[in-house]
Design an enzyme around this catalytic site. Sequence first.
Site, short mmCIF file in Angstrom:
data_model
loop_
_atom_site.label_atom_id
_atom_site.label_comp_id
_atom_site.label_asym_id
_atom_site.label_seq_id
_atom_site.Cartn_x
_atom_site.Cartn_y
_atom_site.Cartn_z
N ASP A 199 0.82 -1.21 0.00
CA ASP A 199 0.00 0.00 0.00
C ASP A 199 0.86 1.26 0.00
O ASP A 199 2.06 1.20 0.25
CB ASP A 199 -0.95 -0.01 1.20
CG ASP A 199 -0.28 -0.44 2.51
OD1 ASP A 199 0.96 -0.45 2.57
OD2 ASP A 199 -1.00 -0.75 3.47
N ASN B 63 -7.09 -2.71 14.64
CA ASN B 63 -8.50 -2.99 14.31
C ASN B 63 -8.65 -4.21 13.39
O ASN B 63 -9.72 -4.45 12.85
CB ASN B 63 -9.15 -1.76 13.66
CG ASN B 63 -8.54 -1.41 12.31
OD1 ASN B 63 -7.56 -2.01 11.88
ND2 ASN B 63 -9.12 -0.43 11.62
N HIS C 204 -7.06 -4.71 10.54
CA HIS C 204 -6.84 -4.50 9.10
C HIS C 204 -5.57 -5.20 8.64
O HIS C 204 -4.66 -5.45 9.43
CB HIS C 204 -6.86 -3.01 8.73
CG HIS C 204 -5.65 -2.23 9.09
ND1 HIS C 204 -5.66 -0.85 9.16
CD2 HIS C 204 -4.38 -2.60 9.39
CE1 HIS C 204 -4.45 -0.42 9.48
NE2 HIS C 204 -3.66 -1.46 9.62
N GLU D 293 -9.49 -1.84 5.63
CA GLU D 293 -10.11 -1.54 6.91
C GLU D 293 -11.37 -2.40 7.09
O GLU D 293 -11.85 -3.02 6.13
CB GLU D 293 -10.49 -0.05 6.96
CG GLU D 293 -9.30 0.91 6.77
CD GLU D 293 -8.36 0.97 8.00
OE1 GLU D 293 -8.38 0.05 8.84
OE2 GLU D 293 -7.59 1.95 8.08
P1 PGA Z 1 2.44 -1.43 12.59
O1 PGA Z 1 1.20 -1.44 11.61
O2 PGA Z 1 3.38 -2.45 12.07
O3 PGA Z 1 3.02 -0.05 12.48
O4 PGA Z 1 1.93 -1.77 13.96
C1 PGA Z 1 0.65 -2.67 11.27
C2 PGA Z 1 -0.44 -2.46 10.26
O5 PGA Z 1 -1.16 -1.45 10.36
O6 PGA Z 1 -0.58 -3.31 9.38
#
Ligand code: PGA
Length: 244
Positions: free
Chosen positions: A67, A135, A137, A142
């Site tokens: 992404d 959450n 995702h 999302e």
């Molecule tokens: P993070 O993010 O590695 O910064 O905890 C994980 C994600 O949002 O996939």
Amino acid sequence: MEIVVVENYDEMSDVACSVVEETVKRNPACVLGLATGSTPLGLYERMVRGYREGKVSYKNVKAVNLDEYIGLPSSHPQSYAFFMREHLFSQIDILPENTHIENGMATDEKAECARYNALLDSMPRDLQVLGIGSNGHIAFNEPFTPFGSETHTVALAESTVKDNSRLFERIEDVPRRAFTMGLKNIMDARRILILASGANKANAVYGLVKGEVTTALPASILQKHGNVVLVCDRAAAQKLGDGV
Ligand code: PGA
């Protein structure tokens, strides 16, 4: 799903690195799906170390990222293109032309999604590395993203903007939209390595492993993939119970 529970972030990164290095040793021209965020930083450090020690070469490897923020050029220090160059690509022998990410500055967003989907179809991933959001995702898919989704644009959930704001000077600076591979694109990978560290991921990890398969927790779709390895530390695994 294979579940590996380790003590801490460093051990998680060690195990993740051995999974990646084995994949590359088995097929030196493999395609790796890569992720950004705090979680894979330890993995990338170890990949760089392994390369410097002459254990692995990425000369023929191709990489595709999950992404990218919309509105940030690849030269912007908070763009994911910049992150990948800084933490990994500039420090190993992968060829720049073999690294791929959505163009956050694309003016025709639909055309950019179509370009990326075609690229993904032409380069099946041998291994997809994933983090998981608090959450649930995966990539920027999302909650309530359809399971059949391909590369698309998203409005980031407020919780994601908040989680990611630690990397920006002010929360207002966090882009509100992004391009992301869809859940179907992620499920197309032959093998998936999902990493989680810290207590703030414990609910999401529970949903990933033991929850109902539901778009309310996008990572739960991985229960339907036959070749997933979850590597998480004790804090992230704390809700799973003793059986794992
Ligand atoms: P993070 O993010 O590695 O910064 O905890 C994980 C994600 O949002 O996939």
